[in-house]
Each structure stands twice: as C-alpha cells, then as structure tokens.
Design a protein around this motif. Sequence first.
Motif, PDB file in Angstrom:
ATOM      1  N   THR A  15       1.994   2.656   9.446  1.00 20.63           N
ATOM      2  CA  THR A  15       2.132   2.548   7.992  1.00 20.63           C
ATOM      3  C   THR A  15       2.244   3.887   7.287  1.00 20.63           C
ATOM      4  OG1 THR A  15      -0.217   2.539   7.360  1.00 20.63           O
ATOM      5  CG2 THR A  15       0.731   0.442   8.076  1.00 20.63           C
ATOM      6  N   PRO A  18      -1.101   6.424   1.996  1.00 21.82           N
ATOM      7  CA  PRO A  18      -1.224   6.361   0.541  1.00 21.82           C
ATOM      8  C   PRO A  18      -1.427   7.748  -0.041  1.00 21.82           C
ATOM      9  CG  PRO A  18      -3.267   5.648   1.581  1.00 21.82           C
ATOM     10  CD  PRO A  18      -2.256   5.826   2.686  1.00 21.82           C
ATOM     11  N   THR A  20      -2.818   8.297  -3.247  1.00 18.05           N
ATOM     12  CA  THR A  20      -4.020   8.350  -4.082  1.00 18.05           C
ATOM     13  C   THR A  20      -5.010   7.279  -3.624  1.00 18.05           C
ATOM     14  OG1 THR A  20      -3.042   6.837  -5.731  1.00 18.05           O
ATOM     15  CG2 THR A  20      -2.794   9.218  -6.103  1.00 18.05           C
ATOM     16  N   LEU A  21      -6.271   7.445  -4.064  1.00 21.12           N
ATOM     17  CA  LEU A  21      -7.351   6.536  -3.675  1.00 21.12           C
ATOM     18  C   LEU A  21      -8.214   6.259  -4.893  1.00 21.12           C
ATOM     19  CD1 LEU A  21      -8.976   5.155  -1.299  1.00 21.12           C
ATOM     20  CD2 LEU A  21     -10.304   7.288  -1.220  1.00 21.12           C
ATOM     21  N   CYS A  39      -5.168  12.014  -2.184  1.00 18.67           N
ATOM     22  CA  CYS A  39      -5.546  11.973  -0.773  1.00 18.67           C
ATOM     23  C   CYS A  39      -5.228  13.316  -0.119  1.00 18.67           C
ATOM     24  CB  CYS A  39      -4.793  10.859  -0.047  1.00 18.67           C
ATOM     25  SG  CYS A  39      -5.294   9.198  -0.562  1.00 18.67           S
ATOM     26  N   THR A 159       1.687  11.920  -9.165  1.00 14.37           N
ATOM     27  CA  THR A 159       0.371  11.990  -8.536  1.00 14.37           C
ATOM     28  C   THR A 159      -0.557  12.880  -9.354  1.00 14.37           C
ATOM     29  OG1 THR A 159       1.354  11.662  -6.353  1.00 14.37           O
ATOM     30  CG2 THR A 159      -0.874  12.547  -6.414  1.00 14.37           C
TER      31      THR A 159
END
Length: 277
Positions: A15, A18, A20-21, A39, A159
């Motif tokens: 995959t 990502p 951002t978290l 991230c 971001t």
Amino acid sequence: MSPVTHRPRLSQTHTEAPLTLAVTAVDEHGQVQDKMIACERPLTLYLNWQPIVTLMTLGARPQALALGYLKNQGFISDIEQVESVIVDWEVHSAAVITREDTTHVRDKLAEKTVTSGCGQGTVYGNFTAGLDQIRLTKPHLSQSGIYALLKNLGQYNDTYKNAGAVHGCGICQDDQILSFVEDVGRHNAVDTLAGDMWLDGLKGDDKIFYTTGRLTSEMVIKVAKMGIPVLLSRSGITEMGLSLAQQLGITMIARAKGRHFLIYHGADTVEFDGGQA
C-alpha cells in the motif's frame, strides 16, 4: 536532457504510505483538539542490492525520490540502464536495479559530507564535481510573472496547510506549476523532482525551481545539475549558496511571498514592469 526511450519498471507494494496522521493535542487552555501531523518514515535505498542510505521521508513519490537521490549523488547517470525501482513499505526499502557499472559506489560511500539540509543531509564523494561543465540558459523573467507564479503557488502546500512540519518544492514554467512535492526535508523534495524530470526526459532550461526552504549550497548545486537557471524561495539564502549561484549563473530570488521578493543574483534577467499581471 534527451527524451527517455526506456522507462524503468516502477513497483510499490504493501500500500501507499499515508502523508498525514490524525492525533489529539491539548492547547494552552487545557482543551483537547483533533489535529493532523505529518508522517515521517525511514526509506532505505539499495542500488543493485547494496545499501546506500536511509532517508527520513514523508513518503510521497518514493520511486522518483530514489532515482533523483542516486542521480544527484553521482551513483548512477543513465536512466536508460535502470531496469526497475521497487518500493516496499513493509520493510521500508526502495531497490534500484541498473545495468550500469556501480563498482565505484563503495569508494564514494567512504567519503561523505554532512550538509546543512533539514534533518542533516549527506552528500558523498566530490559533490561539486562537474560544475565547471554546466552551462545554463540565461532566463527572461518579469516582476508581474513572479507575482503571478507566487499567487498560483498558494494553491499548493496541502500537507503543510493540513499538518505543517514539511517543505514544498515545485518545477515551474512561467506562472504555471508543472510538478509539486512536499517532504520533511527540502533535499528529499528536490531529489524527488529531479527523479521526475529524469524519468520524463524534461529539460530544465526554461524552468523555475521553487522551494519553501532556504537556498544553501547543496540546493544550488542540485538545481544546477537539473539544468534549471532560476531559484525562487520563500526563505533566505546562505553565503555559499549565493557564491555558487554567481559562479553558475543562476538567478537567485529569495524572501518571495505575496508581492515581495529580493533578487540576490541575476537582477538583469528580471523586467520590472510595475507588477501588473
């Protein structure tokens, strides 16, 4: 830069990473708030299965980052010889396989310099080798064109707007943004764009390189190696960055935001037309 007739096989498994978290934070009033953070993850680059370096990266466009880093460091030079770039986020690795002779890599790895890049960048061997052979096209810019480009750049930095803690870089032509990428370090972002240009066989002679980060020596050198004659930054410059820009004939524009900018070198390439776009 010649058109690319052979594109390496690009593969990414386990995959996409990502950027951002979602987390919670407590503000100065003791109130809990939902926030996003950028991230940051390790990506170890392998060249013909030999480990080269581990980069701390946001994870956007890792194949281009791997190729751009290896090219900018002088480990590889022929995109036509690259067979594949395989990224596996489960083991945080990017493996570049090339038919090019890489026996010189071990010697280059023995000589390294820690740079002023965010997160402490590292360059290997004689990073300035070949600069005297670079011939850049003299650009033709305008005050109004710079204002228009800065306005259009305001639509990017997704971001950063969402989470902060990252730098953004873009390849631009006139007032248009052709490619934009964000990363936790500006050197990662410039390497990613170098990889994109290399893959696409894109020439740099009529391009502008934009960065939110400061213009240091390694930024000037990398952009010069991309064949781009204009550096535009929201931040400041360093003495060595300016000296190299003067040596290489790079128009250096910094502190650029809104309707303000400072030209530290190459003012003769800018037409001051009153700023009417």
